[in-house]
Scaffold this motif. Structure first.
Motif, PDB file in Angstrom:
ATOM      1  N   TRP A  98      -3.226   3.152   6.254  1.00 52.15           N
ATOM      2  CA  TRP A  98      -3.378   4.346   5.234  1.00 52.15           C
ATOM      3  C   TRP A  98      -5.069   4.455   5.266  1.00 52.15           C
ATOM      4  N   TRP A 126       0.757  -1.125   0.165  1.00 54.66           N
ATOM      5  CA  TRP A 126      -0.088  -0.062  -0.065  1.00 54.66           C
ATOM      6  C   TRP A 126       0.842   1.405   0.041  1.00 54.66           C
ATOM      7  N   PRO A 127       0.377   2.282  -0.381  1.00 58.00           N
ATOM      8  CA  PRO A 127       1.241   3.777  -0.391  1.00 58.00           C
ATOM      9  C   PRO A 127       1.987   3.777   0.828  1.00 58.00           C
ATOM     10  N   HIS A 143      -5.353   2.497  -6.626  1.00 60.84           N
ATOM     11  CA  HIS A 143      -4.258   1.937  -6.459  1.00 60.84           C
ATOM     12  C   HIS A 143      -4.250   0.569  -6.877  1.00 60.84           C
TER      13      HIS A 143
END
Length: 295
Positions: free
Chosen positions: A278, A30-31, A288
């Protein structure tokens, strides 16, 4: 018309495969190297549910008004405290009834997404009407907020035979109405990938089954708020352990009451006590995970 037990394989298989879960879309990361994505959502139904059913007396309408008058301000304050961008699925009639509310979501950094025109029972209206209401709702939310919605949650999570076709015609990137997984997946139509991301929901992660009250029906609150907190906390903990998505569906006129905002606050405190979280809108998550669709 034949009974289901009389159907041959072509019929029952065709029904099952019309809209199906395709490839899983849990990303490798994930970011920001986050370990879990938290997708909070709020269905700002307000007065539209009684209006949809032709209930026009003040009692039920006031219950919906509570969501806009009290629930939404509490929720926005809480989300600001935790810096948690979220998604508000809003029937167009709710947005028209409450001047400036839809725009306030966008201005606060949240996402506005489709949730029908008047929370209509989309499986019970003619196909042309379902399409017209969806496009009219998208146009209305865009006019009120300056942003064209990219996602949808069908009213009551219902899919008609034409819902997916309408979603594709609208050019939406994601849906959040189906329940075939805990994490995101690509929707498949009659065996063909659609490129549309599903961010699945579940009644376990929805406040209404636990807290709604119907005077003349069988629906009664049966789980105390902290019992619900325990369920949602467990859902988050396993999503974190698996590296997936924790998605929650809430309603301002339901979760907005004092004893229920209290458990939402405790849940968020539990979430942020962990590293690697997140908070993201549904659109951000769909963008994403949707990167995998081009591979």
């Amino acid at each position: 018309m034949s009974e289901p037990w009389q159907w041959d394989e072509q019929i029952w298989r065709g029904h099952v495969e019309r809209v199906r879960a395709g490839r899983p879309l849990r990303p490798d990361s994930w970011p920001g190297r986050a370990k879990v994505a938290v997708a909070l959502s709020f269905d700002s139904d307000h007065e539209t549910i009684p209006l949809r059913d032709g209930e026009i007396l003040p009692g039920k309408l006031s219950q919906g008004e509570y969501g806009a008058r009290v629930g939404v301000p509490r929720i926005l304050k809480l989300l600001d405290r935790f810096e948690a961008p979220s998604t508000f699925f809003m029937p167009a009639v709710s947005a028209l009834l409450h001047d400036g509310e839809a725009k306030s979501y966008v201005d606060a950094g949240h996402e506005i997404a489709l949730h029908g025109w008047i929370h209509e029972r989309n499986t019970q209206v003619p196909p042309g009407a379902e399409r017209d209401l969806a496009f009219r709702a998208a146009d209305t939310l865009e006019r009120l907020t300056g942003v064209r919605p990219v996602g949808i949650r069908t009213p009551s999570w219902d899919f008609s035979e034409h819902s997916l076709e309408i979603i594709r015609e609208l050019g939406l990137t994601y849906d959040s109405s189906l329940m075939a997984d805990d994490d995101c997946y690509e929707i498949v139509a009659d065996g063909e990938p659609t490129g549309i991301v599903e961010l699945p929901v579940e009644w376990i992660r929805d406040d209404m089954p636990y807290f709604m009250m119907e005077r003349f029906g069988a629906q009664r609150p049966y789980t105390p708020p902290r019992g619900v907190l325990s369920i949602w906390r467990d859902e988050f903990d396993l999503a974190l352990a698996e590296g997936g998505v924790f998605q929650l569906t809430l309603h301002p006129h339901v979760i907005g009451h004092r004893s229920r905002v209290a458990i939402l606050t405790e849940l968020l405190e539990h979430i942020v006590s962990h590293d690697g979280v997140w908070f993201a809108t549904h659109a951000q998550i769909a963008d994403h995970v949707g990167k995998d669709l081009s591979r």
